[in-house]
Design a protein around this motif. Structure first.
Motif, short mmCIF file in Angstrom:
data_model
loop_
_atom_site.label_atom_id
_atom_site.label_comp_id
_atom_site.label_asym_id
_atom_site.label_seq_id
_atom_site.Cartn_x
_atom_site.Cartn_y
_atom_site.Cartn_z
N SER A 64 0.83 -1.20 0.00
CA SER A 64 0.00 0.00 0.00
C SER A 64 0.87 1.26 0.00
O SER A 64 0.58 2.23 -0.72
CB SER A 64 -0.93 -0.02 1.22
N ASP A 65 1.97 1.23 0.77
CA ASP A 65 2.91 2.36 0.78
C ASP A 65 3.55 2.55 -0.59
O ASP A 65 3.71 3.68 -1.07
CB ASP A 65 4.02 2.15 1.82
N LEU A 66 3.94 1.44 -1.22
CA LEU A 66 4.62 1.51 -2.52
C LEU A 66 3.74 2.17 -3.58
O LEU A 66 4.23 2.86 -4.47
CB LEU A 66 5.00 0.10 -2.98
N CYS A 67 2.42 1.93 -3.49
CA CYS A 67 1.54 2.46 -4.54
C CYS A 67 0.61 3.56 -4.01
O CYS A 67 -0.40 3.87 -4.67
CB CYS A 67 0.72 1.33 -5.17
N SER A 68 0.94 4.15 -2.86
CA SER A 68 0.11 5.21 -2.27
C SER A 68 -1.36 4.79 -2.27
O SER A 68 -2.26 5.54 -2.66
CB SER A 68 0.27 6.52 -3.06
N GLY A 69 -1.58 3.56 -1.83
CA GLY A 69 -2.92 2.97 -1.91
C GLY A 69 -3.76 3.22 -0.67
O GLY A 69 -3.30 3.74 0.34
N CYS A 113 6.15 -5.04 -7.37
CA CYS A 113 5.62 -3.67 -7.37
C CYS A 113 6.72 -2.65 -7.62
O CYS A 113 6.57 -1.73 -8.45
CB CYS A 113 4.95 -3.36 -6.03
N ALA A 114 7.85 -2.80 -6.90
CA ALA A 114 8.95 -1.84 -7.01
C ALA A 114 9.53 -1.80 -8.42
O ALA A 114 10.10 -0.79 -8.84
CB ALA A 114 10.03 -2.17 -5.99
N VAL A 176 15.90 -2.05 -5.39
CA VAL A 176 15.25 -2.58 -6.59
C VAL A 176 15.30 -1.54 -7.70
O VAL A 176 14.90 -0.39 -7.51
CB VAL A 176 13.77 -2.94 -6.31
N ASN A 177 15.80 -1.95 -8.87
CA ASN A 177 15.82 -1.06 -10.03
C ASN A 177 14.56 -1.28 -10.87
O ASN A 177 14.14 -2.42 -11.06
CB ASN A 177 17.06 -1.34 -10.89
N PRO A 178 13.96 -0.20 -11.37
CA PRO A 178 12.74 -0.36 -12.16
C PRO A 178 13.03 -0.93 -13.55
O PRO A 178 14.16 -0.89 -14.03
CB PRO A 178 12.21 1.07 -12.26
N VAL A 179 12.01 -1.48 -14.19
CA VAL A 179 12.12 -1.98 -15.56
C VAL A 179 11.03 -1.34 -16.42
O VAL A 179 9.98 -0.94 -15.91
CB VAL A 179 11.95 -3.52 -15.63
#
Length: 368
Positions: A64-69, A113-114, A176-179
Motif C-alpha cells: 500500500s505504501d509503494l503504490c500510495s494505496g 511492485c517496485a 530494486v531497479n525499475p524496468v
C-alpha cells in the motif's frame, strides 16, 4: 472489484486456510501493478488463528505504501481486506513484522511492485531471515535472484542482521531497479548437475559441532545417490551479524544449463543435527530427480513474472504444486496472461514432469 478468497476456496478446497498468505501476496502485488482494486475475504478462515498475522499485515502495508494505496481492514486477525491502489512511486520503505515473520515473504510481495516505480526503491525489511514455512534468505539470494534476473529483474540484497524464531530481529536492505517491461523466459533443458555446495550454520549460544554434524550428514546422504561430484557444504559459526539462536542448512545444486535447485532445513529443539542435514539433502535430491528446471519452491514464485512479461515463457518443472496452481489462477484473474500446463514424458527421469507455458500480459511501466 475482484473478490478472491471465496472464489479460490471453491476451486481449491482448503486453499483459503492453507495458502492465505500466498493469495494475499500475489493478489496485492498484481493489484498494485495493474491498478485494479481488490477485496480478499475469508482470509486464513480454517486456521486456529484465523485472519491476518503480523507478517501478512506488514506485507500489505508495504504494498500500500509503494503504490500510495488505500487499505481497508488492515489489522491483526482481520479476515477481510480491500486494497485500492494509487501510483507506484520510488522511495525508501520499511516493513517490520516485529516477529520472526519472514523477510523473504515481504520481498515476494514488494519486489514486483517496485519494478514498476519511476526510479530505484530501497526496502528495509525486518523480521526472520531464516524462518520456517518460508524461503531462507540464502535461497532468495542464491536461487531466486539469479533466475528472476533472466526476466530482466535487478535487485541488490544486503543482509545486515540475521534473525531466527522466535525473536526475529533480522534486517535486510534491498535496492530494486525499475524496468520498462519484463522479458519472457524459457527454461526447458535441465542439463547435468555440475556443482553442489551450501552452508550449515549455527548462531548464538549453539555449539559449532551442530553445523559440522548437519554438513556431514547431508554430504553422506547425497553421496548415496550422486557419487561423482565434489560436495562443499561449509560449516559456519555466525557471530556479529546474527540476533538470537538458530541453526540450519541450505544446499544448492547447479546444472550445466544454469538451472538451480535447493534443499534446506532449520534446527528445532529436540531434533538431532544430523536429522536436519538429512532432511535438507533429501529435499534437494527430490528436486533433482524429476529432471525439471526449477525446484518445487521456485516454481510458484516465478508465476507472477511470467504473467507480467511481454511474450511467451516456458518452464519445465516436476509436479505442479498447489501454490503454483493458486498463483496461476490469481494471475489469470488480475492480468491478461494465459497459462497452460502440459504433462511430458521424460526418458531421463521415471518421474513425470510438466511444461508451464504462459502468454504474458506485457505489463509496461508507465512511470518510466
Amino acid at each position: 472489484m475482484p473478490v478472491l478468497s471465496s472464489l479460490m476456496s471453491a476451486l481449491f478446497p482448503c486453499v483459503g486456510s492453507l495458502q492465505g498468505g500466498q493469495i494475499l501476496r500475489v493478489s496485492a502485488a498484481l493489484s498494485c501493478i495493474t491498478g485494479s482494486a481488490i477485496k480478499i475475504s475469508k482470509i486464513r478462515a480454517g486456521r486456529s488463528t484465523p485472519g491476518l498475522r503480523p507478517q501478512h499485515l506488514s506485507g500489505l502495508q508495504l504494498v500500500s505504501d509503494l503504490c500510495s494505496g488505500s487499505l481497508q481492514g488492515a489489522s491483526i486477525g482481520s479476515t477481510d481486506i480491500s486494497l485500492t491502489p494509487g501510483k507506484i512511486q520510488s522511495a525508501n520503505h520499511t516493513a517490520d513484522t516485529q516477529t520472526a515473520g519472514s523477510v523473504c515473504l515481504l520481498l515476494q510481495v514488494a519486489l514486483p511492485c517496485a519494478l514498476f516505480a519511476d526510479a530505484s526503491s530501497q526496502l528495509c525489511l525486518k523480521g526472520g531471515t531464516n524462518a520456517e514455512m518460508a524461503p531462507q534468505i540464502d535461497y532468495t539470494v542464491k536461487v531466486f535472484k539469479p533466475i528472476v534476473e533472466k526476466f530482466g529483474v535487478h535487485f541488490d540484497c544486503d543482509i545486515r542482521m540475521r534473525g531466527y524464531y522466535p525473536k526475529g530481529g533480522g534486517e535486510v536492505m534491498v535496492t530494486v531497479n525499475p524496468v520498462k517491461e519484463l522479458l519472457p523466459v524459457t527454461m526447458t533443458e535441465r542439463g547435468n548437475i555440475t556443482k553442489i555446495h551450501g552452508r550449515a550454520f549455527v548462531a548464538g549460544v549453539l555449539p559449532f559441532k551442530l553445523a559440522k554434524d548437519m554438513s556431514t550428514a547431508a554430504v553422506r546422504t547425497i553421496r548415496k545417490e550422486i557419487k561423482e561430484l565434489y560436495i562443499n557444504i561449509q560449516a559456519l559459526q555466525e557471530k556479529e551479524k546474527a540476533y538470537g539462536n538458530g541453526n540450519g542448512i541450505i544446499i544448492i545444486a547447479e546444472s550445466s544449463t544454469g538451472c538451480l535447485f535447493a534443499g534446506s532445513a532449520l534446527g528445532k529443539k529436540g531434533v538431532y543435527a544430523d536429522k536436519v542435514g538429512i532432511e535438507a539433502a533429501e529435499m534437494l535430491l527430490r528436486n533433482i530427480r524429476h529432471n525439471g528446471c526449477v525446484d518445487e519452491f521456485l516454481q510458484d514464485q516465478l508465476i507472477i513474472f511470467m504473467a507480467l512479461a511481454k511474450g511467451t515463457s516456458r518452464i519445465r518443472t516436476g509436479a505442479v504444486t498447489l501454490h503454483t496452481q493458486t498463483a496461476i489462477h490469481i494471475a489469470e484473474q488480475l492480468t491478461q496472461a494465459k497459462f497452460s500446463i502440459t504433462k511430458c514424458e521424460d526418458e531421463l527421469s521415471s518421474n513425470v514432469n510438466h511444461i508451464i507455458e504462459c502468454q504474458g500480459s506485457g505489463a509496461t511501466n508507465l512511470n518510466l
